[in-house]
Design a protein around this motif. Sequence first.
Motif, PDB file in Angstrom:
ATOM      1  N   GLU A 139       0.835  -1.211   0.000  1.00  0.00           N
ATOM      2  CA  GLU A 139       0.000   0.000   0.000  1.00  0.00           C
ATOM      3  C   GLU A 139       0.864   1.254   0.000  1.00  0.00           C
ATOM      4  O   GLU A 139       0.558   2.223  -0.704  1.00  0.00           O
ATOM      5  CB  GLU A 139      -0.922   0.013   1.215  1.00  0.00           C
ATOM      6  N   GLU A 140       1.950   1.248   0.766  1.00  0.00           N
ATOM      7  CA  GLU A 140       2.844   2.410   0.812  1.00  0.00           C
ATOM      8  C   GLU A 140       3.544   2.609  -0.528  1.00  0.00           C
ATOM      9  O   GLU A 140       3.708   3.736  -0.981  1.00  0.00           O
ATOM     10  CB  GLU A 140       3.872   2.266   1.941  1.00  0.00           C
ATOM     11  N   VAL A 141       3.969   1.505  -1.160  1.00  0.00           N
ATOM     12  CA  VAL A 141       4.616   1.594  -2.467  1.00  0.00           C
ATOM     13  C   VAL A 141       3.654   2.224  -3.476  1.00  0.00           C
ATOM     14  O   VAL A 141       4.039   3.101  -4.258  1.00  0.00           O
ATOM     15  CB  VAL A 141       5.106   0.206  -2.944  1.00  0.00           C
ATOM     16  N   GLU A 142       2.392   1.796  -3.461  1.00  0.00           N
ATOM     17  CA  GLU A 142       1.400   2.372  -4.375  1.00  0.00           C
ATOM     18  C   GLU A 142       1.207   3.865  -4.104  1.00  0.00           C
ATOM     19  O   GLU A 142       1.087   4.660  -5.037  1.00  0.00           O
ATOM     20  CB  GLU A 142       0.068   1.629  -4.270  1.00  0.00           C
ATOM     21  N   GLU A 143       1.180   4.246  -2.830  1.00  0.00           N
ATOM     22  CA  GLU A 143       1.024   5.657  -2.486  1.00  0.00           C
ATOM     23  C   GLU A 143       2.202   6.479  -3.005  1.00  0.00           C
ATOM     24  O   GLU A 143       2.029   7.566  -3.546  1.00  0.00           O
ATOM     25  CB  GLU A 143       0.895   5.812  -0.967  1.00  0.00           C
ATOM     26  N   VAL A 144       3.418   5.952  -2.862  1.00  0.00           N
ATOM     27  CA  VAL A 144       4.604   6.657  -3.346  1.00  0.00           C
ATOM     28  C   VAL A 144       4.582   6.742  -4.871  1.00  0.00           C
ATOM     29  O   VAL A 144       4.914   7.787  -5.448  1.00  0.00           O
ATOM     30  CB  VAL A 144       5.897   5.979  -2.834  1.00  0.00           C
ATOM     31  N   LYS A 145       4.166   5.664  -5.529  1.00  0.00           N
ATOM     32  CA  LYS A 145       4.079   5.691  -6.996  1.00  0.00           C
ATOM     33  C   LYS A 145       3.107   6.771  -7.465  1.00  0.00           C
ATOM     34  O   LYS A 145       3.377   7.485  -8.430  1.00  0.00           O
ATOM     35  CB  LYS A 145       3.643   4.327  -7.539  1.00  0.00           C
ATOM     36  N   LYS A 146       1.981   6.898  -6.783  1.00  0.00           N
ATOM     37  CA  LYS A 146       1.008   7.943  -7.131  1.00  0.00           C
ATOM     38  C   LYS A 146       1.611   9.320  -6.915  1.00  0.00           C
ATOM     39  O   LYS A 146       1.438  10.211  -7.742  1.00  0.00           O
ATOM     40  CB  LYS A 146      -0.271   7.792  -6.301  1.00  0.00           C
ATOM     41  N   TRP A 147       2.334   9.495  -5.799  1.00  0.00           N
ATOM     42  CA  TRP A 147       2.961  10.777  -5.530  1.00  0.00           C
ATOM     43  C   TRP A 147       3.977  11.111  -6.618  1.00  0.00           C
ATOM     44  O   TRP A 147       4.041  12.241  -7.105  1.00  0.00           O
ATOM     45  CB  TRP A 147       3.639  10.775  -4.160  1.00  0.00           C
ATOM     46  N   ILE A 148       4.783  10.121  -7.011  1.00  0.00           N
ATOM     47  CA  ILE A 148       5.802  10.359  -8.038  1.00  0.00           C
ATOM     48  C   ILE A 148       5.141  10.706  -9.371  1.00  0.00           C
ATOM     49  O   ILE A 148       5.612  11.584 -10.091  1.00  0.00           O
ATOM     50  CB  ILE A 148       6.760   9.151  -8.166  1.00  0.00           C
ATOM     51  N   GLU A 149       4.024  10.056  -9.695  1.00  0.00           N
ATOM     52  CA  GLU A 149       3.314  10.381 -10.938  1.00  0.00           C
ATOM     53  C   GLU A 149       2.807  11.820 -10.904  1.00  0.00           C
ATOM     54  O   GLU A 149       2.948  12.557 -11.884  1.00  0.00           O
ATOM     55  CB  GLU A 149       2.166   9.400 -11.166  1.00  0.00           C
ATOM     56  N   GLU A 150       2.232  12.240  -9.775  1.00  0.00           N
ATOM     57  CA  GLU A 150       1.797  13.642  -9.624  1.00  0.00           C
ATOM     58  C   GLU A 150       3.002  14.576  -9.727  1.00  0.00           C
ATOM     59  O   GLU A 150       2.925  15.646 -10.336  1.00  0.00           O
ATOM     60  CB  GLU A 150       1.100  13.850  -8.283  1.00  0.00           C
ATOM     61  N   TYR A 151       4.097  14.163  -9.119  1.00  0.00           N
ATOM     62  CA  TYR A 151       5.338  14.940  -9.149  1.00  0.00           C
ATOM     63  C   TYR A 151       5.799  15.128 -10.591  1.00  0.00           C
ATOM     64  O   TYR A 151       6.116  16.237 -11.018  1.00  0.00           O
ATOM     65  CB  TYR A 151       6.367  14.192  -8.307  1.00  0.00           C
ATOM     66  N   LYS A 152       5.806  14.042 -11.357  1.00  0.00           N
ATOM     67  CA  LYS A 152       6.242  14.117 -12.757  1.00  0.00           C
ATOM     68  C   LYS A 152       5.323  15.005 -13.587  1.00  0.00           C
ATOM     69  O   LYS A 152       5.777  15.709 -14.482  1.00  0.00           O
ATOM     70  CB  LYS A 152       6.301  12.714 -13.376  1.00  0.00           C
ATOM     71  N   GLN A 153       4.033  14.984 -13.287  1.00  0.00           N
ATOM     72  CA  GLN A 153       3.085  15.813 -14.025  1.00  0.00           C
ATOM     73  C   GLN A 153       3.313  17.300 -13.766  1.00  0.00           C
ATOM     74  O   GLN A 153       2.908  18.136 -14.573  1.00  0.00           O
ATOM     75  CB  GLN A 153       1.651  15.412 -13.691  1.00  0.00           C
ATOM     76  N   SER A 154       3.966  17.642 -12.658  1.00  0.00           N
ATOM     77  CA  SER A 154       4.237  19.049 -12.358  1.00  0.00           C
ATOM     78  C   SER A 154       5.467  19.570 -13.097  1.00  0.00           C
ATOM     79  O   SER A 154       5.674  20.778 -13.174  1.00  0.00           O
ATOM     80  CB  SER A 154       4.419  19.251 -10.847  1.00  0.00           C
ATOM     81  N   TRP A 155       6.280  18.693 -13.656  1.00  0.00           N
ATOM     82  CA  TRP A 155       7.530  19.104 -14.286  1.00  0.00           C
ATOM     83  C   TRP A 155       7.353  20.125 -15.410  1.00  0.00           C
ATOM     84  O   TRP A 155       8.125  21.077 -15.478  1.00  0.00           O
ATOM     85  CB  TRP A 155       8.309  17.899 -14.786  1.00  0.00           C
ATOM     86  N   PRO A 156       6.394  19.953 -16.317  1.00  0.00           N
ATOM     87  CA  PRO A 156       6.264  20.957 -17.391  1.00  0.00           C
ATOM     88  C   PRO A 156       5.979  22.367 -16.844  1.00  0.00           C
ATOM     89  O   PRO A 156       6.380  23.352 -17.455  1.00  0.00           O
ATOM     90  CB  PRO A 156       5.089  20.454 -18.222  1.00  0.00           C
ATOM     91  N   ARG A 157       5.298  22.456 -15.714  1.00  0.00           N
ATOM     92  CA  ARG A 157       4.977  23.772 -15.136  1.00  0.00           C
ATOM     93  C   ARG A 157       6.134  24.340 -14.324  1.00  0.00           C
ATOM     94  O   ARG A 157       6.348  25.542 -14.284  1.00  0.00           O
ATOM     95  CB  ARG A 157       3.751  23.659 -14.222  1.00  0.00           C
ATOM     96  N   THR A 158       6.866  23.481 -13.625  1.00  0.00           N
ATOM     97  CA  THR A 158       7.875  23.976 -12.685  1.00  0.00           C
ATOM     98  C   THR A 158       9.299  23.779 -13.166  1.00  0.00           C
ATOM     99  O   THR A 158      10.211  24.408 -12.643  1.00  0.00           O
ATOM    100  CB  THR A 158       7.739  23.255 -11.329  1.00  0.00           C
TER     101      THR A 158
END
Length: 133
Positions: free
Chosen positions: A66-85
């Motif tokens: 469950e923690e691994v899945e949560e981190v994967k989701k966070w990293i995906e959100e993190y990657k989606q912020s790259w074009p803006r930041t």
Amino acid sequence: MTIKGMVKGRRNMLGRYVGKWFYDKRIPFDIANSPYFPPIVNAIQRAGPGVKPPMTYELSGPILDEEVEEVKKWIEEYKQSWPRTSITLTSDGWLNKVRKKEFVNFLTYSPKGTAFLSSKDLSGTKKAANFYV
């Protein structure tokens, strides 16, 4: 005994048990400053008497999953912020002298935080002029 005295006594008891766990497992004391430490104490209090703590197989299996899945989701959100930041790609090399292995870790930094991307074993790799290109 006053309510204040009872609370002080319970807090002392909690401190003793937490302390025994820290001492037994040689947990560094600064772990008590972790942002995750107060929530675990609160969760234990809310769970109440009779609730058994997680077993080894749960911590290393379904809870970890469950923690691994949560981190994967966070990293995906993190990657989606790259074009803006935008991001800064960083690397850090290190040597395991015991096993005689060389590693380089790749990380990204952005205003949203830092994330580990990958680690590469460079042992035995010829480091010529074009190695880092």
